[in-house]
Design an enzyme around this catalytic site. Structure first.
Site, PDB file in Angstrom:
ATOM      1  N   ASP A 124      30.102   5.661 -36.300  1.00 17.46           N
ATOM      2  CA  ASP A 124      29.478   4.626 -37.126  1.00 17.46           C
ATOM      3  C   ASP A 124      28.007   4.513 -36.758  1.00 17.46           C
ATOM      4  OD1 ASP A 124      32.064   3.404 -38.270  1.00 17.46           O
ATOM      5  OD2 ASP A 124      32.414   3.354 -36.111  1.00 17.46           O
ATOM      6  N   GLU A 150      29.667   7.750 -40.557  1.00 17.11           N
ATOM      7  CA  GLU A 150      29.932   6.602 -41.423  1.00 17.11           C
ATOM      8  C   GLU A 150      28.717   5.683 -41.373  1.00 17.11           C
ATOM      9  OE1 GLU A 150      32.607   2.616 -42.105  1.00 17.11           O
ATOM     10  OE2 GLU A 150      33.503   4.230 -40.890  1.00 17.11           O
ATOM     11  N   GLU A 201      34.005  11.564 -35.957  1.00 17.14           N
ATOM     12  CA  GLU A 201      33.533  10.494 -36.833  1.00 17.14           C
ATOM     13  C   GLU A 201      32.847   9.452 -35.975  1.00 17.14           C
ATOM     14  OE1 GLU A 201      34.100   6.427 -38.708  1.00 17.14           O
ATOM     15  OE2 GLU A 201      34.782   7.221 -36.776  1.00 17.14           O
ATOM     16  N   HIS A 230      38.297  10.123 -34.216  1.00 17.85           N
ATOM     17  CA  HIS A 230      37.761   8.833 -34.654  1.00 17.85           C
ATOM     18  C   HIS A 230      36.875   8.207 -33.584  1.00 17.85           C
ATOM     19  CE1 HIS A 230      38.604   4.454 -35.991  1.00 17.85           C
ATOM     20  NE2 HIS A 230      37.846   4.998 -36.920  1.00 17.85           N
ATOM     21  N   HIS A 281      30.039   0.167 -34.285  1.00 18.26           N
ATOM     22  CA  HIS A 281      30.905  -0.167 -35.407  1.00 18.26           C
ATOM     23  C   HIS A 281      30.655  -1.576 -35.917  1.00 18.26           C
ATOM     24  CE1 HIS A 281      34.546  -1.758 -37.353  1.00 18.26           C
ATOM     25  NE2 HIS A 281      34.677  -0.533 -37.841  1.00 18.26           N
TER      26      HIS A 281
END
Length: 246
Positions: A42, A115, A40, A13, A55
């Site tokens: 953002d 993301e 992952e 993450h 994020h």
């Protein structure tokens, strides 16, 4: 028949969870050092259209900047300290661009879940721009990045811009019509808050031909529950706890 799932069972993450400043190359390097092969992150757009990793909509939590990140040009964003908030050892770590992350991942044989995290009001523009950038940056790569988002408008724009890139719908609750949404957006995977997954939801997802992923799983017992349910991919902060090869 679902196409073969090219992504691993474990995803780090935001690079390395909480062990390094999130969404930075320092985090990716630390996650890779723990054996993780997929990450992952953002991604949003600067005011002048550069896809970069962050994020929050605002800069205060994870940089020494202030204000809405998407209102700033990349030249200004590139000079911020995105590591000092985490620890002195990471002071001076810059914000990462999607282009920089793409170079790092491909040079090391690593995979990415992007993301799409738009600045509020820029959902469609961000979805299209990130998808176009991802398609160009990973052109010819054996495994493309996986695009996910909570924002349907961003996924719609990504689908229209680059329909060949795999997509996933992120959910933190289970709204009516979620199944129709995944079909309309051509999603290959449903990515849910881990506590949402039940045997019934697994059956529904399987009936739709969807792969199943969970975030953010930091507990061994919960990870075992999800794996027993048949989860394909688990996203975790605890790169120090879970061995990604298992």
């Amino acid at each position: 028949m679902a196409t073969p799932w090219p992504y691993p069972a474990w995803v780090a993450h935001r690079g390395a969870g909480k062990l390094a400043p999130e969404n930075t190359l320092a985090a990716f390097r630390l996650g890779a050092a723990h054996g993780y092969r997929m990450f992952e992150c953002d991604v949003k757009l600067s005011a002048d259209g550069v896809p970069f990793l962050l994020h929050d909509a605002t800069l205060e939590r994870t940089t020494n900047g202030q204000g809405t990140a998407g209102d700033k040009p990349w030249d200004e964003l590139s000079r911020l300290d995105a590591g000092g908030w985490h620890s002195r050892a990471h002071a001076g770590e810059p914000l990462a661009t999607l282009a920089g992350v793409a170079r790092y991942c491909q040079a090391n044989g690593l995979l990415l879940n992007i993301e799409i995290k738009p600045t509020p009001g820029a959902e469609a523009a961000t979805g299209a721009a990130v998808a176009d950038a991802a398609a160009a940056l990973w052109a010819g790569a054996p495994v493309p990045p996986l695009l996910t988002s909570f924002q349907q408008a961003a996924l719609e724009a990504a689908q229209a811009a680059q329909p060949a890139l795999p997509r996933g719908l992120l959910l933190d609750e289970l709204p009516a019509g979620w199944a129709q949404t995944t079909e309309r957006l051509g999603c290959q995977v449903l990515v849910c808050k881990h506590s949402l997954w039940t045997a019934d939801l697994v059956q529904q997802a399987q009936a739709l031909g969807l792969r199943m992923a969970s975030y953010t799983v930091n507990d061994v017992v919960e990870a075992q529950r999800l794996r027993a349910l048949g989860e394909h991919t688990v996203i975790t902060d605890r790169v120090d706890l879970f061995a990604p090869a298992h």
